[in-house]
Design an enzyme around this catalytic site. Structure first.
Site, PDB file in Angstrom:
ATOM      1  N   HIS A  17     -26.169 -22.281  51.332  1.00 49.69           N
ATOM      2  CA  HIS A  17     -25.574 -20.969  51.460  1.00 49.69           C
ATOM      3  C   HIS A  17     -26.791 -19.792  50.779  1.00 49.69           C
ATOM      4  O   HIS A  17     -27.268 -20.425  49.299  1.00 49.69           O
ATOM      5  CB  HIS A  17     -24.151 -21.925  50.296  1.00 49.69           C
ATOM      6  CG  HIS A  17     -23.629 -22.786  50.457  1.00 49.69           C
ATOM      7  ND1 HIS A  17     -23.235 -23.045  52.003  1.00 49.69           N
ATOM      8  CD2 HIS A  17     -23.356 -23.599  49.767  1.00 49.69           C
ATOM      9  CE1 HIS A  17     -22.356 -24.076  51.845  1.00 49.69           C
ATOM     10  NE2 HIS A  17     -22.547 -24.424  51.168  1.00 49.69           N
TER      11      HIS A  17
ATOM     12  N   TYR B 242     -24.828 -20.965  56.826  1.00 46.26           N
ATOM     13  CA  TYR B 242     -23.223 -20.560  56.732  1.00 46.26           C
ATOM     14  C   TYR B 242     -22.384 -20.059  55.517  1.00 46.26           C
ATOM     15  O   TYR B 242     -23.484 -20.998  54.568  1.00 46.26           O
ATOM     16  CB  TYR B 242     -22.884 -21.875  57.761  1.00 46.26           C
ATOM     17  CG  TYR B 242     -23.188 -23.335  56.882  1.00 46.26           C
ATOM     18  CD1 TYR B 242     -22.654 -23.440  56.016  1.00 46.26           C
ATOM     19  CD2 TYR B 242     -24.168 -23.838  57.047  1.00 46.26           C
ATOM     20  CE1 TYR B 242     -22.332 -24.518  55.067  1.00 46.26           C
ATOM     21  CE2 TYR B 242     -23.705 -25.261  56.507  1.00 46.26           C
ATOM     22  CZ  TYR B 242     -23.521 -25.463  55.688  1.00 46.26           C
ATOM     23  OH  TYR B 242     -23.729 -26.437  54.368  1.00 46.26           O
TER      24      TYR B 242
END
Length: 277
Positions: free
Chosen positions: A253, A205
């Protein structure tokens, strides 16, 4: 008479056996199985309690749970009817400063330049006090994931990212004059759009910082970006912390992908990227 005496003696024997063996085996007639092993279960029939108690209502949201339209509409009563943003206009240039938390902000002296913008978006727990010369003093919006929750003053919009399995009990600013109108909730569809279109589904994400950056592209006409990427030694660190873990990376990330996209946006003149060194 003898029959009555025999019946009485039989009942006395049965009663005695039940008393002696009560803790070992039941002597009562078979009953419906209890829903729990407690002496008294909450869900046992009680007209007053059962009038309110509805076991079919799931207390936790899951991927398999179908949220009713009524529940969905009730949930969004806590969200302002419209976001408080500057609308585009032919006679206005909306300027955004997006301030990340990278260690490359140290000794950058970007503070006055950051404060000059109309909209100043900060990320998670980015510190201001003691770092004003490098990061500025003003904040209009602060974007957070749940674990980064912090107290805000009543001049800052709290932008919630409703994601991960942590729970926001109630989105709020916690300043002395806090106002629910200061709360803004990122649309999950926007978060997916950032992940799919801008990061090409890299990583699990987007980082909060990258969400804030793409948000700025949607909110402003000119965007300046500060405090992103590794520091001058190649470490991913925060400007207000002493780095102890020299192998600290970006976790779930896609840090490198996000950084390259910021560079590409700068090259395409869609934003100005201030690297800090």
């Amino acid at each position: 008479m003898k029959l009555k005496v025999r019946a009485l003696m039989f009942l006395l024997c049965v009663t005695t056996i039940c008393v002696l063996w009560r803790g070992y085996r039941p002597c009562s007639l078979p009953q419906e199985k209890s829903p729990c092993a407690c002496e008294r279960c909450l869900s046992e029939d009680d007209p007053w309690f059962m009038k309110r108690f509805n076991k079919s209502v799931e207390p936790f949201l899951s991927a398999n749970y179908n949220l009713s339209e009524d529940a969905f509409n009730w949930l969004f009563l806590t969200v302002p009817p419209s976001p408080d943003v500057l609308e585009s206009s032919p006679d206005r240039c909306r300027t955004c400063a997006v301030v990340g938390n990278s260690g490359n902000l140290r000794r950058s002296h970007y503070g006055p330049l950051i404060d000059f913008h109309d909209v100043i978006i900060r990320v998670n727990a980015g510190q201001i006090k003691g770092y004003e010369a490098d990061v500025g003093t003003r904040t209009t919006h602060r974007v957070m994931y749940p674990e980064s929750s912090m107290d805000l003053d009543n001049t800052t919009h709290l932008v919630l990212a409703p994601f991960k399995t942590a729970v926001w009990i109630y989105p709020k600013s916690t300043g002395p004059n806090s106002d629910s109108q200061q709360v803004m909730v990122l649309n999950p569809a926007f978060m997916r759009y950032v992940h799919d279109m801008w990061l090409e589904k890299k990583g699990y994400y987007p980082s909060t910082g990258f969400l804030a950056l793409i948000l700025a592209l949607h909110m402003c006409d000119e965007v300046s970006v500060f405090g992103y990427g590794a520091d001058s030694d190649g470490n991913w660190s925060h400007y207000w912390e002493k780095l102890n873990n020299k192998r600290l990376k970006t976790g779930a990330h896609p840090g490198d992908t996000e950084y390259r996209m910021i560079q590409e946006l700068d090259e395409q003149q869609k934003l100005r990227f201030y690297t800090g060194f």
